[in-house]
Design an enzyme around this catalytic site. Structure first.
Site, PDB file in Angstrom:
ATOM      1  N   MET A  30       0.847  -1.200   0.000  1.00 13.52           N
ATOM      2  CA  MET A  30       0.000   0.000   0.000  1.00 13.52           C
ATOM      3  C   MET A  30       0.886   1.255   0.000  1.00 13.52           C
ATOM      4  SD  MET A  30      -3.435  -0.985   2.038  1.00 13.52           S
ATOM      5  CE  MET A  30      -2.872  -0.698   3.689  1.00 13.52           C
ATOM      6  N   LEU A  33       6.729   2.991   1.562  1.00 12.96           N
ATOM      7  CA  LEU A  33       7.596   1.831   1.754  1.00 12.96           C
ATOM      8  C   LEU A  33       8.694   2.094   2.787  1.00 12.96           C
ATOM      9  CD1 LEU A  33       7.974   0.782  -1.986  1.00 12.96           C
ATOM     10  CD2 LEU A  33       6.201   0.139  -0.350  1.00 12.96           C
ATOM     11  N   HIS A  34       8.957   1.073   3.580  1.00 13.64           N
ATOM     12  CA  HIS A  34      10.060   1.130   4.550  1.00 13.64           C
ATOM     13  C   HIS A  34      10.950  -0.091   4.310  1.00 13.64           C
ATOM     14  CE1 HIS A  34       7.727  -1.896   6.641  1.00 13.64           C
ATOM     15  NE2 HIS A  34       6.706  -1.060   6.778  1.00 13.64           N
ATOM     16  N   HIS A  37       9.344  -3.502   3.544  1.00 13.40           N
ATOM     17  CA  HIS A  37       8.877  -3.747   2.168  1.00 13.40           C
ATOM     18  C   HIS A  37      10.063  -4.038   1.242  1.00 13.40           C
ATOM     19  CE1 HIS A  37       5.605  -0.906   3.623  1.00 13.40           C
ATOM     20  NE2 HIS A  37       4.880  -1.919   3.172  1.00 13.40           N
ATOM     21  N   GLY A 149       5.053 -10.143   4.246  1.00 16.43           N
ATOM     22  CA  GLY A 149       5.810 -10.057   5.497  1.00 16.43           C
ATOM     23  C   GLY A 149       5.158 -10.892   6.585  1.00 16.43           C
ATOM     24  N   SER A 187       6.634  -0.487  10.456  1.00 16.61           N
ATOM     25  CA  SER A 187       5.263  -0.409   9.951  1.00 16.61           C
ATOM     26  C   SER A 187       5.002   1.027   9.519  1.00 16.61           C
ATOM     27  CB  SER A 187       4.286  -0.774  11.080  1.00 16.61           C
ATOM     28  OG  SER A 187       2.983  -0.296  10.777  1.00 16.61           O
TER      29      SER A 187
HETATM   30  O1  PAF Z   1      -0.034  -5.880   3.739  1.00 18.12           O
HETATM   31  C1  PAF Z   1      -0.465  -4.949   3.035  1.00 18.12           C
HETATM   32  O2  PAF Z   1       0.195  -3.936   2.829  1.00 18.12           O
HETATM   33  C2  PAF Z   1      -1.870  -5.056   2.445  1.00 18.12           C
HETATM   34  O3  PAF Z   1      -2.737  -5.704   3.302  1.00 18.12           O
HETATM   35  C3  PAF Z   1      -1.871  -5.728   1.046  1.00 18.12           C
HETATM   36  C4  PAF Z   1      -1.401  -7.162   1.123  1.00 18.12           C
HETATM   37  C5  PAF Z   1      -0.983  -4.937   0.103  1.00 18.12           C
HETATM   38  C6  PAF Z   1      -3.299  -5.731   0.484  1.00 18.12           C
HETATM   39  O4  PAF Z   1      -3.794  -4.450   0.313  1.00 18.12           O
END
Ligand code: PAF
Length: 283
Positions: A30, A33-34, A37, A149, A187
Site C-alpha cells: 500500500m 515503503l520502509h 517492504h 511479510g 510499519s
Molecule cells: O499488507 C499490506 O500492505 C496489504 O494488506 C496488502 C497485502 C498490500 C493488500 O492491500
C-alpha cells in the site's frame, strides 16, 4: 523500472517477461515503503527473474473509523527505492481498475474463521478487503511467487489458505519482520507514534520474547502467560487488543503439546495500533 496503471499494460509486460522464460515475482503493497517492504522485494528478486510491485491503498480493508483518508503516501520516494532495489515493474492501479463496480456489490473473497479471529474481531471488514484485493491482484499479475511479510502473520496465514482453497498456482513466501535497532517491527503506522511512544513501543517485542522464554522454560499455563503479558503491557500504557499463544498452521489456541507455535499480539499505543508476533518452536 517501468510504471504502469492499466491491467492491459501490466499483462503485456508480464507476457513479454514470460516469453523470455522469466519467472514472475509479486510484492503487493500500500506504499509508504520502509525497509520491511524493501526486504520483500529483495526476496522476490532472489527467487524470480521479473519482479512486479503494486502500490494501491485498498479502501475495502479499512473500517469506517480507520485511517484511509490519512494513510501515508510517499510515491516518488517509493518509486526511487523500488528502482534502486531492482523491481522491474511498478503497478499503480486506480480505484476503477481494482473495483470497476460499486464497492457494496463487488464480489468478495472471504476466508471464514481464520479471517474472523484476532485482528478480525476488532476490524471485522479488514480481511475481506485484503483477500478480495489480493485475489484480484493475483489474477491481474499472475505471479509464480508472491511475497508477504510475517509481521502481518494472520494476513499471511489467511492468504496461504486462500491460495490453497482457490487453487491459485502461486507460491506464497513469508519473510521475517524487519525491526528497528530497539526491536520495534517496522510499519507505516509507526509514524503515528510520538517520540516518547517510539521509545516505549519495543516493549511489545520484549513481552513477546519473555512469553516465548516462559513457554519454553516454565510450566505456567498458556492462559496465565497470556494474562500476565496483557497486564505487563497495560502497566506501561498499551491498550492490548489480544495476546494469544496459537498453533502456527491454523492460528487456533495452542495446547501444551503443540510444537510449532506463534504468539500473536495487537495493542494500541497512542494513535497507533501495533501488531507483532513471535514464532516459538518446541521439539
Ligand atoms: O499488507 C499490506 O500492505 C496489504 O494488506 C496488502 C497485502 C498490500 C493488500 O492491500
Amino acid at each position: 523500472m517501468h510504471k504502469v496503471q492499466r491491467v492491459s499494460s501490466l499483462r503485456a509486460a508480464v507476457v513479454a517477461a514470460r516469453k523470455e522464460k522469466k519467472t514472475v515475482g509479486f510484492v503487493p503493497t500500500m506504499g509508504n515503503l520502509h525497509a520491511g517492504h524493501i526486504e520483500l522485494v529483495k526476496v522476490a528478486r532472489q527467487k524470480t527473474d521479473f519482479v512486479v510491485v503494486s502500490i494501491y491503498v485498498n479502501p475495502t480493508q479499512f473500517g469506517a473509523d480507520e485511517d484511509l483518508g490519512n494513510y501515508p503516501s510517499t510515491p516518488e520516494e517509493d518509486a526511487r527505492r523500488l528502482a534502486e532495489v531492482g523491481a522491474d515493474l511498478l503497478f499503480l492501479p486506480e480505484q476503477a481498475t481494482m473495483y470497476p463496480g460499486e464497492l457494496a456489490t463487488q464480489t468478495v473473497v472471504y476466508v471464514p474463521e481464520l479471517g474472523d479471529m484476532y485482528c478480525g474481531v476488532d476490524r471485522p471488514e479488514h480481511f475481506y478487503g485484503v483477500t478480495t484485493v489480493v485475489s484480484r491482484l493475483f489474477n491481474m499479475v499472475q505471479p509464480d511467487v508472491a511475497v508477504f511479510g510475517k509481521k502481518d502473520y494472520q494476513q499471511l496465514t489467511i492468504i496461504r489458505r486462500m491460495v490453497a482453497d482457490l487453487a491459485y498456482p502461486v507460491e506464497v513466501v513469508g519473510v521475517d519482520t524487519v525491526r528497528s535497532a530497539e526491536g520495534l517491527a517496522l510499519s507505516s503506522r509507526n509514524g503515528y507514534l510520538t517520540e516518547e511512544q517510539i521509545e516505549m513501543a519495543p516493549m511489545l517485542r520484549t513481552v513477546l520474547q519473555k512469553t516465548s522464554d516462559a513457554i519454553l522454560n516454565s510450566r505456567s499455563s498458556f492462559k496465565k502467560l497470556e494474562q500476565s503479558a496483557i497486564t505487563k503491557l497495560q502497566a506501561v500504557g498499551f491498550e492490548p487488543q489480544y495476546f494469544k499463544i496459537c498453533r502456527q498452521q491454523d492460528l487456533l489456541p495452542a495446547a501444551r503439546d503443540d510444537e510449532k507455535l506463534v504468539i500473536l499480539a495487537a495493542a494500541v499505543l497512542g494513535k497507533a495500533r501495533l501488531i507483532d508476533n513471535l514464532e516459538v518452536e518446541r521439539s
